[in-house]
Structure formats: C-alpha cells, structure tokens
Design an enzyme around this catalytic site. Sequence first.
Site, PDB file in Angstrom:
ATOM      1  CE1 TYR A  74      12.097  31.945   4.681  1.00 50.58           C
ATOM      2  CE2 TYR A  74      12.496  29.587   4.477  1.00 50.58           C
ATOM      3  CZ  TYR A  74      12.120  30.793   3.917  1.00 50.58           C
ATOM      4  OH  TYR A  74      11.758  30.837   2.602  1.00 50.58           O
ATOM      5  CE  LYS A  92      -0.343  -0.163   5.052  1.00 47.61           C
ATOM      6  NZ  LYS A  92      -1.226  -0.482   6.190  1.00 47.61           N
ATOM      7  CG  MET A 101       9.220  23.537   0.368  1.00 50.97           C
ATOM      8  SD  MET A 101       8.147  24.396  -0.789  1.00 50.97           S
ATOM      9  CE  MET A 101       6.987  25.146   0.314  1.00 50.97           C
ATOM     10  NE  ARG A 141      -6.915   0.218  10.893  1.00 47.31           N
ATOM     11  CZ  ARG A 141      -5.658   0.080  10.470  1.00 47.31           C
ATOM     12  NH1 ARG A 141      -4.801   1.077  10.585  1.00 47.31           N
ATOM     13  NH2 ARG A 141      -5.245  -1.061   9.950  1.00 47.31           N
TER      14      ARG A 141
END
Length: 371
Positions: A265, A48, A314, A144
């Site tokens: 930053y 998955k 980022m 779940r």
Amino acid sequence: MEENVSASGDVSVAASGGVLTIDVGAVVANWQSLSARVAPARSAAVVKADAYGLGAAPLVGPLYRAGCRDFFVVTLSEAEALRPLLPADATLYVLNGLMPGTAPAFAGHGILPVLNSLSQCRAWAEARRGSLPAVIQVDTGMSRLGLDVAEQQALAAEPDLLAMTGARLIMSHLACADEPDKPGNGEQLSAFRAARERLPGFAGSLAASSGIFLGPDYHFDLCRPGASLYGIETSPLAAGIRPVVSLRVRVAQLREIETGTAVGYGYSFRASRTMRLATLATGYADGWWRRLSNGAGAAFSGDTRLPSVGRVSMDSFSVDVSALPEGALAEGDLVELIGPHQSVDDLARAAGTIGYEVLTSLGRRYSRVYA
Ligand SMILES: *Cc1c(COP(=O)(O)O)cnc(C)c1O
C-alpha cells in the site's frame, strides 16, 4: 517442531495463516519459579484478558495442579467463564470491582469482588451471602482503583461495616515497579504499610510481576504475577523467566521483482535492485503491528533475518528473502515471527510498545497449539 505440527494431522493448522504455540509447561515453570522466589508468601496467577491473549482455559488447570489456588481476572464475566474449570478450593478475584447490580452474581458463583470504594464496601456488605469474603483495594499512588486515604479512614471508623464486608485481604498495585530505582516504589510501599495500619488484621498483597523482583519487602502474603507467567521480561531485575510463546506464519506467495518495482500500500517501498520477496500470511488484524512496516520488523528463516518490505497490510506483509538460497522457501512453509531469534520483548521494542501489548494483540486467526 515443524514435523510435530504437521504430524499432528490437525487440519486447522494447515488451514490457518500461522501457528501460535503456547508452552504450557513453561507457564507452569514460571509460576513455580515465582512461587519459590516469594515464599513464604503465596503466588497467585493473573489470567485476565484471556491470560494476556494466550488462552486462560487451557492454562488454569495446569496452574491449579502445580499448586496455584488464587486466580485474578478483571471482569465478572471472565470469572464466570473460568469458575467451572476450577475446583472449589480455587479462588477467583475480580479486579475491576463490584459493578452496580452484580453482587448477587458474585455471591451466587462464589467469586470474590475486589472492593475499590466505600460504596462498593457498603453494597457488598448488604448483598453478600453466607460467609463469602472479599478483597479491599487501597490506592497507594496510582489513582486508578481503590479506596483513597479519606475512604480508608472512613471505613476504619465503621468497624461493623468493615466486618460485614468479610474482607480477608488488603491489596494495592504498584505504578513503577518495572523501574526499580524510581522513588515511587518506596513511596507506595510506605503508603501501603500505612493503609494496613489503618485497616489492621488482614493479609496483604502488593506486588505484580515486576514488584516481585523489588524484593521481599514487597511480597507481603500474596503476589499477583501475570506477565512473568507468560514469558515477558517485566523488569531489569527479572530472572528465571522462560519464554512461552512461539509464532510461525506461512509463506502465502513467493515472487521476484525488478528494480523500480513498488511493494505494498502507498508504494512506500521501491526495489533498488532485483529482489526475491515472500508475502507472509499475517497482518495487523493478527496483531502484527503496522509500525513494523519497511524494515522495522522482520521474520526469520533458520538464522537468516528477513526484513519487512513495504507496509504491513491487514492480512499480510512482505519480507525480503534475497539472502536465502533460491528454493530455500516454498509456499506454505512456516517462518518464525516469535521464537528463539525474536522474543516478544524484541518485537515490542521494534514496534515501540511493551510486551504486554504484543501478547494481548495476538490475533485469533492463528491455529493454537498448547504444547
Ligand atoms: C494486571 C494486574 C496484575 C498483573 O500484572 P503483571 O505486571 O502482568 O504481573 C496484578 N495486579 C493488578 C491489580 C493488575 O491489574
């Protein structure tokens, strides 16, 4: 290793900020080692989320050739993408169940739904074509997915419906298997056995990676490891799992800064001495967590640890390279972020998360090498 990458002449390697290497042989070896551990039960492969971010398409073929015949994903679209890559005798299971309106697509592609409720059992019994079977999931404590006890009893009271689902496997999922001493494990095992008595005559599947290491009582007929295939340490009892991923990123720039100079930053770091810095070409958009700012994370050059300095941006972050001889690094060189000096699990601990989240966060901007 580095020579191999440049020798490959792959332009995309030079054009990207880093190289994510996935050791396909190690994934296969991990599957084989788990298979041997759970025999005579069978081992599936959970692929998955694009094989936990590592890329399911390049992995399912080698796993199939090693003998794996059962592949678990979460959504129908994940299964549809993998179906053409696997021979007909491989089974694809969709864990999140039969969403309304999807039964014809399951039946059309020969993909098995995991039926998580009585209403899903009814929908499948009506829509299923030919002899396509299904899996029934029972909830044994996690709350779940899966039929609760009342639904199991209701289904048991409708033997025709049960037969019409074509069920061939009863499965459940463990909530605490990574903590072997928790009483929840034994409780769920008992609850699963009780569910199998209510719905007798089917094969059983309970254990994912960490459940496998709880021992043979937990193995039943089919185990469903994911994380262990990809080299994550899922349990203190885990053994014989090889690392799979290595990540090396480029030095985008080298600089020297004077005492008092700020980095990154928010000016969250100021140099208390003259320092040499490397700006590395990866950031939180690539899955390099912002939590790894200001010394929480590090890169390695050879055996030298290069602690992070300032905040992770980022697309980049800075490391202190003052401990390296001057000239040891050049722009464009690769430094290690995941590898022999720093495992996925080390990184997870440093970022306050788990290896699963580190892997599934790894960015799409790295060039990927399947070695
Ligand atoms: C994700 C998942 C697995 C695999 O779990 P790992 O801990 O990665 O081995 C197995 N079964 C179910 C139901 C899952 O959701």
